[in-house]
Scaffold this active site. Structure first.
Site, PDB file in Angstrom:
ATOM      1  N   ALA A 178     -28.150 115.375 -52.144  1.00 45.11           N
ATOM      2  CA  ALA A 178     -28.827 115.921 -50.956  1.00 45.11           C
ATOM      3  C   ALA A 178     -30.325 115.619 -50.957  1.00 45.11           C
ATOM      4  O   ALA A 178     -30.937 115.430 -52.009  1.00 45.11           O
ATOM      5  CB  ALA A 178     -28.589 117.430 -50.901  1.00 45.11           C
ATOM      6  N   GLU A 207     -34.181 117.651 -56.268  1.00 45.53           N
ATOM      7  CA  GLU A 207     -34.920 118.273 -57.371  1.00 45.53           C
ATOM      8  C   GLU A 207     -36.163 118.993 -56.846  1.00 45.53           C
ATOM      9  O   GLU A 207     -36.829 119.712 -57.568  1.00 45.53           O
ATOM     10  CB  GLU A 207     -35.299 117.227 -58.430  1.00 45.53           C
ATOM     11  CG  GLU A 207     -36.296 116.156 -57.994  1.00 45.53           C
ATOM     12  CD  GLU A 207     -35.663 114.988 -57.213  1.00 45.53           C
ATOM     13  OE1 GLU A 207     -34.573 115.182 -56.621  1.00 45.53           O
ATOM     14  OE2 GLU A 207     -36.272 113.914 -57.189  1.00 45.53           O
ATOM     15  N   ARG A 208     -36.437 118.821 -55.526  1.00 38.06           N
ATOM     16  CA  ARG A 208     -37.628 119.461 -54.972  1.00 38.06           C
ATOM     17  C   ARG A 208     -37.346 120.842 -54.395  1.00 38.06           C
ATOM     18  O   ARG A 208     -38.267 121.603 -54.157  1.00 38.06           O
ATOM     19  CB  ARG A 208     -38.227 118.554 -53.900  1.00 38.06           C
ATOM     20  CG  ARG A 208     -38.614 117.206 -54.488  1.00 38.06           C
ATOM     21  CD  ARG A 208     -39.558 116.466 -53.603  1.00 38.06           C
ATOM     22  NE  ARG A 208     -38.885 115.445 -52.837  1.00 38.06           N
ATOM     23  CZ  ARG A 208     -39.510 114.622 -52.020  1.00 38.06           C
ATOM     24  NH1 ARG A 208     -40.803 114.739 -51.856  1.00 38.06           N
ATOM     25  NH2 ARG A 208     -38.859 113.693 -51.365  1.00 38.06           N
ATOM     26  N   CYS A 312     -34.483 114.718 -40.030  1.00 40.76           N
ATOM     27  CA  CYS A 312     -34.033 113.336 -39.820  1.00 40.76           C
ATOM     28  C   CYS A 312     -33.828 113.061 -38.346  1.00 40.76           C
ATOM     29  O   CYS A 312     -33.838 111.923 -37.916  1.00 40.76           O
ATOM     30  CB  CYS A 312     -32.744 113.085 -40.576  1.00 40.76           C
ATOM     31  SG  CYS A 312     -31.472 114.244 -40.105  1.00 40.76           S
ATOM     32  N   GLU A 412     -40.986 105.237 -41.153  1.00 41.67           N
ATOM     33  CA  GLU A 412     -40.665 106.645 -40.894  1.00 41.67           C
ATOM     34  C   GLU A 412     -41.804 107.479 -41.482  1.00 41.67           C
ATOM     35  O   GLU A 412     -42.100 107.367 -42.668  1.00 41.67           O
ATOM     36  CB  GLU A 412     -39.334 106.990 -41.584  1.00 41.67           C
ATOM     37  CG  GLU A 412     -38.889 108.407 -41.353  1.00 41.67           C
ATOM     38  CD  GLU A 412     -37.591 108.753 -42.095  1.00 41.67           C
ATOM     39  OE1 GLU A 412     -37.361 108.209 -43.190  1.00 41.67           O
ATOM     40  OE2 GLU A 412     -36.837 109.582 -41.576  1.00 41.67           O
TER      41      GLU A 412
HETATM   42  P1  NAD Z   1     -34.887 110.767 -50.985  1.00 45.01           P
HETATM   43  O1  NAD Z   1     -34.142 109.511 -50.705  1.00 45.01           O
HETATM   44  O2  NAD Z   1     -36.198 110.666 -51.679  1.00 45.01           O
HETATM   45  O3  NAD Z   1     -33.993 111.746 -51.874  1.00 45.01           O
HETATM   46  C1  NAD Z   1     -32.646 112.002 -51.534  1.00 45.01           C
HETATM   47  C2  NAD Z   1     -31.854 112.176 -52.807  1.00 45.01           C
HETATM   48  O4  NAD Z   1     -31.857 110.949 -53.527  1.00 45.01           O
HETATM   49  C3  NAD Z   1     -32.446 113.231 -53.726  1.00 45.01           C
HETATM   50  O5  NAD Z   1     -31.403 114.014 -54.255  1.00 45.01           O
HETATM   51  C4  NAD Z   1     -33.170 112.430 -54.780  1.00 45.01           C
HETATM   52  O6  NAD Z   1     -33.146 113.046 -56.033  1.00 45.01           O
HETATM   53  C5  NAD Z   1     -32.400 111.124 -54.819  1.00 45.01           C
HETATM   54  N1  NAD Z   1     -33.265 109.987 -55.099  1.00 45.01           N
HETATM   55  C6  NAD Z   1     -34.529 109.787 -54.665  1.00 45.01           C
HETATM   56  N2  NAD Z   1     -35.005 108.615 -55.110  1.00 45.01           N
HETATM   57  C7  NAD Z   1     -34.028 108.050 -55.836  1.00 45.01           C
HETATM   58  C8  NAD Z   1     -33.907 106.816 -56.543  1.00 45.01           C
HETATM   59  N3  NAD Z   1     -34.901 105.948 -56.603  1.00 45.01           N
HETATM   60  N4  NAD Z   1     -32.755 106.551 -57.168  1.00 45.01           N
HETATM   61  C9  NAD Z   1     -31.750 107.416 -57.107  1.00 45.01           C
HETATM   62  N5  NAD Z   1     -31.809 108.603 -56.460  1.00 45.01           N
HETATM   63  C10 NAD Z   1     -32.924 108.922 -55.824  1.00 45.01           C
HETATM   64  O7  NAD Z   1     -35.025 111.533 -49.594  1.00 45.01           O
HETATM   65  P2  NAD Z   1     -35.852 112.846 -49.315  1.00 45.01           P
HETATM   66  O8  NAD Z   1     -37.303 112.506 -49.338  1.00 45.01           O
HETATM   67  O9  NAD Z   1     -35.364 113.953 -50.156  1.00 45.01           O
HETATM   68  O10 NAD Z   1     -35.398 113.160 -47.811  1.00 45.01           O
HETATM   69  C11 NAD Z   1     -36.036 112.607 -46.697  1.00 45.01           C
HETATM   70  C12 NAD Z   1     -35.285 111.397 -46.203  1.00 45.01           C
HETATM   71  O11 NAD Z   1     -33.945 111.743 -45.936  1.00 45.01           O
HETATM   72  C13 NAD Z   1     -35.840 110.862 -44.883  1.00 45.01           C
HETATM   73  O12 NAD Z   1     -35.829 109.475 -44.922  1.00 45.01           O
HETATM   74  C14 NAD Z   1     -34.853 111.393 -43.857  1.00 45.01           C
HETATM   75  O13 NAD Z   1     -34.776 110.638 -42.671  1.00 45.01           O
HETATM   76  C15 NAD Z   1     -33.587 111.317 -44.622  1.00 45.01           C
HETATM   77  N6  NAD Z   1     -32.593 112.214 -44.076  1.00 45.01           N
HETATM   78  C16 NAD Z   1     -31.602 111.659 -43.329  1.00 45.01           C
HETATM   79  C17 NAD Z   1     -30.662 112.475 -42.757  1.00 45.01           C
HETATM   80  C18 NAD Z   1     -29.587 111.894 -41.904  1.00 45.01           C
HETATM   81  O14 NAD Z   1     -28.625 112.599 -41.627  1.00 45.01           O
HETATM   82  N7  NAD Z   1     -29.692 110.636 -41.489  1.00 45.01           N
HETATM   83  C19 NAD Z   1     -30.706 113.866 -42.942  1.00 45.01           C
HETATM   84  C20 NAD Z   1     -31.731 114.388 -43.730  1.00 45.01           C
HETATM   85  C21 NAD Z   1     -32.670 113.549 -44.292  1.00 45.01           C
END
Ligand code: NAD
Length: 529
Positions: A178, A207-208, A312, A412
Site C-alpha cells: 500500500a 512504512e510512513r 491519486c 505528478e
Molecule cells: P510509493 O511508490 O513510494 O510507495 C508505495 C509502496 O511501495 C510503499 O509500500 C513503499 O514501501 C513501496 N516502495 C516505495 N519505493 C519502493 C522501491 N523502490 N522498491 C520497492 N518498493 C517500494 O508511493 P507513495 O509515495 O506511498 O504513494 C503515492 C503514489 O501512489 C502517487 O504516485 C499516487 O498517484 C499513487 N497512488 C495511486 C493510486 C491509484 O489508485 N492509481 C492510489 C493511491 C496512490
C-alpha cells in the site's frame, strides 16, 4: 450527535481495548513513542529489526513511532502462518466468511474515529477527510458481504447425464502493498475481498503510516478471521522484494508510484505471480464556458486541494477553453478561503504534505514553473499555521500558462498545486488529455449533453467524471485507471477484484443411468455432438 471532544476521547478509550498503541488525538508531542509492531498469526509482534523508519507527525515533525524493517525471519513466519491458515480457511463455508465480513463492517464502524485519528496523526490529512478515507474502504468491506452472490458459479447439462460446473476458487496466499496516501482505504481494497474469497493475506502498509492497517488487522481478527489469515509485515524495498520472490505468494496487489509499481509488476510477474498495480496520475479537468460556474469552481478547488492534493484522483490539471481562463481570478479567491492547519484542528481544510522532502519537491516544482515561463497566480510556498511552525505545510497554489514539456505538467506533483493549461476548444482539450501518459481519471464541467457525450467517448482515461470532479467508482464497480496509471489485467475491487483473487475450476460429472456393455475403449475425440 457527539461533540468532537467526546468523539476523540472515545478514540483513546477504545484504542486500549485491542493490541495497538493508543493514538493521541492532538498533535502534542508524544513523550514515549512506542515502536510499531508486526501482526503475525493473529498476534502483534515486536520486531527484532536492526533497521527502523522514524515516523513523524507531518504537522509538527515530532516522532510518533518507529516502523521496523521486518527481518527475514519475521517475514518468513508471516508467510508460513498465511500458508498454514489457508489450508483450513479455504474450506470454511461461504456463509461463515460472509459472517466475518458482516462483523468486520460493524467493527470498522465502531472504530471509525480511532482509525481516522491514526490517519490524521501519521499521514496528516484532516480528521474529517480521514473519516472519508475510512468510509471508502468500509464500503469495500460492505460490498464484500455480497460474496455468496458474486462467487456464484455456472452449471450446465452438456450431454446426456453429464454436467459441467464452473466456479472460482481462491489462489492461496496473496499480498497487498500500500501507499502512504490512503492508509485505511487501500488496505481495505484487499483485506475483505481476499478473505471472503477464501485467500489469506500478507499486507505491507506504507512504512510512513502503518497505524490504520494494524488496527484493521486487529479488527478483522476480532471479527472472526483466524490467526494467520491476515498478517502485516513492514519495511521498504527488502519487504517488497521478499513479497515478489516468496513462492507461496500467488498474487500481488500494488498501489503506489510508478517506479515501485513497475518494479513489482516486472519482478512479481517474472516469478509467475498475478500482479495488479495502480500507479501515478495526472488527472485533467476541462472547464467549458457553459458550465455552472459556481458549482464547477467550488468542485475544482475541493478536488485540487483536498487532502493537500495527495489523492491519486486529485484534480491536478485544469484545462480551460473558449474563455474560461478568465475565471481564474475567481478560482484563486475561492482557494484563498481554504484554511491550512493541523488535521486535528476543527477549522482545517487541508493539512500538511507527508514529509519535508515532499514539501521541498512541491516547492521546487513551483519554482521550476516560474523558471520555465508559467505564472504563479497563487503561491502557497512559505505558508504555515501559527501553531505549527515546523510542519510540512504548503498553501493552495495555482499556476497558469502551463504547457506540456514543463516539469510542473510532465511530473505528478502530489501536493496542493493546480496547474492550468489553456486550450482553444474541446477537441484541443481532448487531444491534450489523450497525449498525457497517465489515464487514471478525467473530468469535464459543462451543461451540454453533446460535449459530455463526446468527452466520455473520446477520452482515453479509465474513470470519467461529467460534472463530477473525482469520479472514483463505488465498490460495486471497479477502480478502472488505465494507460500509465495501471499495470495488469484485472482492476481493484468489484467483479474484477474478485476475478483477480480467484481462479476458475471446472468439474464435469457423469452419472450414467445404464451400465456399459462394450468391452473396448473409445480412443477418438467425439465426432458428433
Ligand atoms: P510509493 O511508490 O513510494 O510507495 C508505495 C509502496 O511501495 C510503499 O509500500 C513503499 O514501501 C513501496 N516502495 C516505495 N519505493 C519502493 C522501491 N523502490 N522498491 C520497492 N518498493 C517500494 O508511493 P507513495 O509515495 O506511498 O504513494 C503515492 C503514489 O501512489 C502517487 O504516485 C499516487 O498517484 C499513487 N497512488 C495511486 C493510486 C491509484 O489508485 N492509481 C492510489 C493511491 C496512490
Amino acid at each position: 450527535m457527539l461533540s468532537r471532544s467526546t468523539r476523540l476521547a472515545r478514540v483513546v478509550q477504545t484504542s486500549t481495548r485491542l493490541y495497538s498503541t493508543a493514538y493521541p488525538t492532538t498533535h502534542a508531542k508524544i513523550e514515549n513513542p512506542v515502536d510499531t509492531k508486526a501482526f503475525i498469526n493473529g498476534q502483534a509482534v515486536a520486531s527484532k529489526a536492526t533497521t527502523w523508519f522514524d515516523l513523524h507527525d507531518p504537522a509538527t515533525n515530532n516522532l510518533v513511532t518507529r516502523v521496523p524493517q521486518s527481518t527475514d525471519e519475521e517475514m518468513r513466519q508471516a508467510v508460513e502462518a498465511a500458508q498454514k491458515a489457508f489450508l483450513t480457511w479455504k474450506d470454511t463455508s461461504i456463509m461463515h466468511r460472509q459472517q466475518v465480513a458482516f462483523n468486520f463492517v460493524r467493527l470498522i464502524r465502531d472504530n471509525w474515529d480511532r482509525l481516522a485519528a491514526s490517519i490524521t496523526l501519521e499521514q496528516g490529512k484532516t480528521f474529517a477527510d480521514a473519516k472519508g478515507d475510512v468510509l471508502r474502504g468500509l464500503q469495500v468491506a460492505e460490498q464484500a458481504c455480497s460474496i455468496p452472490n458474486t462467487l456464484m458459479g455456472e452449471s450446465l447439462e452438456v450431454a446426456k447425464n453429464m454436467r459441467t460446473e464452473m466456479y472460482r476458487e481462491p489462489l492461496g496466499v496473496v499480498a497487498a502493498i500500500a501507499p502512504f496516501n490512503f492508509p485505511a482505504m487501500v488496505p481495505l481494497w484487499s483485506i475483505p475481498l481476499a478473505l471472503v474469497t477464501g485467500n489469506t493475506l500478507i499486507l505491507k502498509p506504507s512504512e510512513r503510516d502503518p497505524g490504520a492497517a494494524l488496527i484493521l488487522a486487529e479488527l478483522i481478527t476480532e471479527a472472526g478471521a483466524p490467526p494467520g489469515t491476515v498478517n502485516i509485515i513492514h519495511g521498504g524495498a527488502p519487504t517488497v522484494n521478499f513479497i515478489c520472490d516468496a513462492p507461496e505468494i500467488k498474487a500481488i496487489s500494488f498501489v503506489g508510484g510508478d517506479a515501485a509499481g513497475k518494479h513489482i509488476h516486472q519482478r512479481g510477474g517474472a516469478n509467475g505471480k498475478r500482479v495488479q498495480a495502480n500507479l501515478g496520475a495526472k488527472n485533467h479537468c476541462v472547464l467549458m464556458p457553459d458550465a455552472d460556474k459556481n458549482f464547477a469552481l467550488n468542485s475544482i478547488v475541493g478536488a485540487a486541494f483536498g487532502a493537500a492534493g495527495q489523492r491519486c484522483m486529485a484534480l491536478s490539471t485544469l484545462v480551460t477553453t473558449q474563455g474560461t481562463g478568465s475565471w481564474m481570478p475567481e478560482l484563486v479567491e475561492r482557494a484563498k478561503k481554504l484554511t491550512i492547519n493541523g488535521g486535528f484542528e476543527a477549522d482545517a481544510d487541508l493539512g500538511p504534505v507527508i514529509s519535508p522532502a515532499a514539501k521541498a519537491r512541491c516547492e521546487a516544482l513551483i519554482q521550476s514553473a516560474i523558471d520555465e515561463g508559467a505564472t504563479v497566480l497563487l503561491d502557497g510556498r512559505g505558508q504555515h499555521p501559527a501553531k505549527y511552525p515546523n510542519g510540512n505545510f504548503i498553501g493552495p497554489t495555482i499556476i497558469t500558462g502551463v504547457k506540456p514539456g514543463m516539469k510542473c505538467y510532465d511530473q505528478e506533483i502530489f501536493g496542493p498545486v493546480l496547474v492550468v493549461v489553456d486550450t482553444t476548444d474541446l477537441d484541443d482539450a481532448i487531444g491534450l488529455i489523450n497525449r498525457n501518459k497517465y489515464g487514471n481519471g478525467a473530468a469535464i464541467f459543462t451543461r451540454s449533453g453533446a460535449a459530455g457525450n463526446k468527452f466520455q467517448k473520446q477520452i482515453q482515461a479509465g474513470q470519467i467524471g461529467i460534472n463530477v470532479p473525482i469520479p472514483v467508482p463505488l465498490p460495486m464497480f471497479s477502480f478502472t485507471g488505465n494507460k500509465g496509471s495501471f499495470l495488469g489485467d484485472l482492476n481493484f475491487y468489484g467483479k474484477a477484484g474478485v476475478m483477480f483473487l480467484t481462479q476458475y475450476k471446472t468439474v464435469t460429472t457423469q452419472w450414467r443411468d445404464e451400465d456399459v456393455t462394450s468391452q473396448k475403449a473409445d480412443v477418438i475425440m467425439p465426432t458428433q455432438s
